[in-house]
Scaffold this active site. Structure first.
Site, mmCIF file in Angstrom:
data_model
loop_
_atom_site.group_PDB
_atom_site.id
_atom_site.type_symbol
_atom_site.label_atom_id
_atom_site.label_comp_id
_atom_site.label_asym_id
_atom_site.label_seq_id
_atom_site.Cartn_x
_atom_site.Cartn_y
_atom_site.Cartn_z
ATOM 1 N N HIS A 132 -0.553 30.371 63.266
ATOM 2 C CA HIS A 132 0.571 31.296 63.098
ATOM 3 C C HIS A 132 1.855 30.690 63.689
ATOM 4 C CE1 HIS A 132 2.586 35.330 63.208
ATOM 5 N NE2 HIS A 132 3.161 34.796 64.287
ATOM 6 N N GLU A 133 1.750 30.153 64.903
ATOM 7 C CA GLU A 133 2.944 29.595 65.559
ATOM 8 C C GLU A 133 3.447 28.353 64.820
ATOM 9 O OE1 GLU A 133 4.451 31.374 67.648
ATOM 10 O OE2 GLU A 133 2.817 32.777 67.963
ATOM 11 N N HIS A 136 5.473 29.262 61.770
ATOM 12 C CA HIS A 136 6.883 29.622 62.023
ATOM 13 C C HIS A 136 7.759 28.366 61.989
ATOM 14 C CE1 HIS A 136 6.912 33.875 62.915
ATOM 15 N NE2 HIS A 136 6.064 33.780 63.932
ATOM 16 N N GLU A 195 7.043 37.238 60.357
ATOM 17 C CA GLU A 195 5.726 37.406 60.994
ATOM 18 C C GLU A 195 4.613 37.418 59.949
ATOM 19 O OE1 GLU A 195 5.030 37.060 64.145
ATOM 20 O OE2 GLU A 195 7.169 36.696 64.349
HETATM 21 ZN ZN LIG Z 1 5.053 35.219 65.106
#
Ligand SMILES: [Zn+2]
Length: 265
Positions: A132-133, A136, A195
């Site tokens: 997830h990170e 981004h 997100e």
């Molecule tokens: Zn996030």
């Protein structure tokens, strides 16, 4: 004096914003979303590196010899390899802190806080969090946010010019309303979109690296159990845990297909 709103500055700003978007738009890998990014990856990586060094300097960094650091590095390297990496100088560190957090700065500088380890729980869970990170950073969400804020500020200047002959109390009222409108109507929805996009891309990266995609909803369930009293979805930059878990259900067939093709066991 209470003059009328001048339309020309608003019109010019509108045209400029549209031109600016089309002139600077980029495509996010995997999701194919078109977005506005107006700095180059080298500038972005330089900013990322500077913030990373500062955070490392101000934190207790776990020693490279620790088992956890070795795990984080091996999970991170597996993810980086399948992440549509544009040529980042990857770096993975563990910060000793109760914070339930992890981040990946532009250019591939990753930190995982020890506080998030119980939420990640397994290597598969860690891959979901780190994926997830990393997503981004690959999707350049930070640079997109900077570009959006710049346009919002210019829009406010245009609005100021448009209202320059109006009564000043009235002007202030409208400016406050416009500021709130930009915050809740533009910036926060984009944050939530970022997100969700990071969840989707992270799930794809973790699965491509042959971690278990079905760990994803479980990670966010553990996160939900840990963070009581989360603010409601409209106010928050994060989608609610329920929305998140529901979205993973939607993306799971895609993930299971990637798993079937790439990972024989
Ligand atoms: Zn996030």
């Amino acid at each position: 004096m209470d003059g009328k709103i001048k339309l020309l500055p608003i019109l010019l700003f509108g045209l400029y914003a549209v031109w600016y978007f089309f002139d600077h738009r980029q495509t996010v890998p995997i999701t194919g979303r078109k977005h506005l990014v107006d700095i180059n990856p080298t500038q972005e990586a330089a900013m990322g590196l500077q913030s990373y060094q500062q955070v490392l300097h101000e934190s207790q960094v776990a020693p490279a010899s620790s088992k956890l650091v070795q795990t984080v590095r091996s999970v991170g390297e597996r993810l980086a390899k399948v992440s549509e990496d544009p040529g980042y100088q990857w770096d993975f560190n563990v910060l000793v802190s109760d914070q339930v957090n992890a981040f990946c700065l532009p250019g591939g500088k990753v930190a995982v806080y020890t506080g998030i380890i119980p939420v990640a729980k397994t290597d598969d869970g860690l891959a979901i969090v780190m994926g997830h990170e990393i997503a981004h950073a690959i999707a350049r969400h930070g640079a997109e946010r900077m570009a959006q804020q710049k346009l919002v500020q210019m829009g406010e200047i245009a609005a100021g010019v448009a209202m320059s002959s109006m009564d000043s109390t009235k002007q202030q009222g409208i400016m406050v309303a416009l500021g709130l409108g930009a915050q809740y109507g533009i910036l926060l929805p984009f944050s939530r979109e970022h997100e969700s996009e990071a969840d989707h891309m992270g799930l794809v990266f973790a699965t491509r690296a042959c971690f278990d995609p079905e760990e994803a909803p479980k990670v966010w369930e553990r996160m939900a159990a840990m963070s009581h009293g989360q603010p409601n979805q409209f106010m928050s930059t994060h989608p609610s845990h329920e929305t998140r878990i529901q979205q993973f259900g939607k993306w799971m067939p895609e993930a299971l297909e990637i798993k079937r093709k790439n990972c024989s066991n």
